[in-house]
Write an enzyme that holds these catalytic residues in place. Structure first.
Site, PDB file in Angstrom:
ATOM      1  N   TYR A 108     -12.395  -2.002  11.323  1.00  0.00           N
ATOM      2  CA  TYR A 108     -11.216  -1.403  11.338  1.00  0.00           C
ATOM      3  C   TYR A 108     -10.342  -1.744  12.641  1.00  0.00           C
ATOM      4  CZ  TYR A 108      -7.352   2.038  10.631  1.00  0.00           C
ATOM      5  OH  TYR A 108      -6.293   2.541  10.383  1.00  0.00           O
ATOM      6  N   ALA A 135     -10.931  -3.999  15.070  1.00  0.00           N
ATOM      7  CA  ALA A 135     -10.711  -5.482  15.019  1.00  0.00           C
ATOM      8  C   ALA A 135      -9.444  -6.076  14.187  1.00  0.00           C
ATOM      9  CB  ALA A 135     -11.805  -6.345  14.639  1.00  0.00           C
ATOM     10  N   GLY A 181       0.905  -1.006  -0.097  1.00  0.00           N
ATOM     11  CA  GLY A 181      -0.176  -0.027  -0.153  1.00  0.00           C
ATOM     12  C   GLY A 181       0.824   1.355   0.097  1.00  0.00           C
ATOM     13  N   ALA A 182       1.914   1.328  -0.982  1.00  0.00           N
ATOM     14  CA  ALA A 182       2.832   2.355  -0.727  1.00  0.00           C
ATOM     15  C   ALA A 182       2.661   3.515  -1.850  1.00  0.00           C
ATOM     16  CB  ALA A 182       4.299   1.535  -1.137  1.00  0.00           C
ATOM     17  N   SER A 183       1.341   3.379  -2.542  1.00  0.00           N
ATOM     18  CA  SER A 183       1.396   4.653  -3.366  1.00  0.00           C
ATOM     19  C   SER A 183       0.828   6.068  -2.802  1.00  0.00           C
ATOM     20  CB  SER A 183       0.403   3.949  -4.606  1.00  0.00           C
ATOM     21  OG  SER A 183      -0.885   3.687  -4.047  1.00  0.00           O
ATOM     22  N   SER A 217      -2.815   0.813  14.285  1.00  0.00           N
ATOM     23  CA  SER A 217      -3.681   2.264  14.599  1.00  0.00           C
ATOM     24  C   SER A 217      -3.755   2.444  15.902  1.00  0.00           C
ATOM     25  CB  SER A 217      -4.880   2.224  13.604  1.00  0.00           C
ATOM     26  OG  SER A 217      -5.363   3.405  13.996  1.00  0.00           O
TER      27      SER A 217
END
Length: 266
Positions: free
Chosen positions: A174, A176, A29-31, A161
């Site tokens: 999210y 969980a 998820g690096a974009s 998070s």
């Protein structure tokens, strides 16, 4: 001034030495968002960075270009894969192995939100978020597991998070997924220890990204009022911690969940 966003000083943009030279780092998820900042930071410090993306090809190429055109030893390669699809993740591993060999560092950053109160959340809402944030981390770690046990100073870094610790209205899925990364990290740390590899988890608080900037100003003010440091994190602050955990110097830290939230949960 309290509450003021502070940017990284310009003199820190190009480090005097390249502590990650010779290390290959895969960031999922690096974009965009935090993942983009992490990939850029690792490249700026000399790493070869695999910039994973699912659909944002143009944005991923922007990250790669920024790394390769900078005056550092860093290199980068964009590789598409949906982390929820095991076949695509296995193809990602083959591509990486063929182009650069084994990786030293995996940063499981990919994640999505689909916010609804539990009364309004359907099964698809639940599974979509769990699949990306938690199952995606499993898929990628499983695919590259042999790399961490064969290279020196292998590192797995999971991006969780503060919501995984505190919960939040409308984010049961999210929370969980992100809290699941805590147990995953600690168990993985025990299993990797014999190989001298480490696994750690970072739990950021609210960070200046497109997602947070989309929150109405009055809600942002309410959130900041609960943060002792009275501001949101900059992406560079999260990325700097990832850079340290990716380095050889972090070798005696493992199984930790490291908060970086301005004191939000004190």
């Amino acid at each position: 001034m309290r509450g003021e966003q502070r940017e990284r000083p310009a003199e820190l943009d190009l480090p005097a030495r390249q502590p990650l030279a010779g290390r290959t780092c895969l960031v999922t998820g690096a974009s965009r968002g935090i993942g983009r900042g992490i990939a850029s930071e690792l490249g700026r410090h000399g790493a070869t960075v695999i910039v994973n993306y699912r659909s944002s090809e143009a944005a991923a190429h922007e990250v790669v270009d920024a790394i390769t055109e900078a005056d550092t030893e860093g290199m980068a390669h964009p590789v598409q894969a949906d982390v929820t699809d095991r076949n695509e993740v296995n193809a990602l591993r083959e591509t990486v192995q063929d182009s650069v060999g084994p990786i030293n560092v995996l940063v499981n950053n990919a994640g999505i939100t689909c916010d609804r109160t539990l009364a309004n959340m359907d099964h698809d809402d639940w599974h979509r978020v769990i699949d990306v944030s938690l199952h995606g981390a499993f898929n990628c770690t499983k695919a590259f597991y042999d790399d961490f046990t064969s290279v020196e100073d292998g590192r797995v870094i999971n991006i969780s998070s503060v919501i995984g610790k505190q919960g939040n209205v409308g984010q049961a899925n999210y929370a969980a997924a992100k809290s699941g990364l805590f147990g995953f990290t600690r168990s993985l740390a025990l299993e990797l220890a014999d190989a001298g590899a480490t696994a750690n988890c970072i739990a950021p608080g609210f960070t200046v990204t497109e997602m947070v900037e989309a929150i109405p100003d009055e809600i942002q003010d309410e959130i900041r009022a609960d943060i002792p440091l009275d501001r949101f994190a900059n992406v560079s602050e999260i990325a700097g911690l990832v850079r340290y955990l990716s380095s050889e110097e972090s070798g005696y830290i493992t199984g930790e969940v490291i908060d970086i939230n301005g004191g939000l949960d004190l």
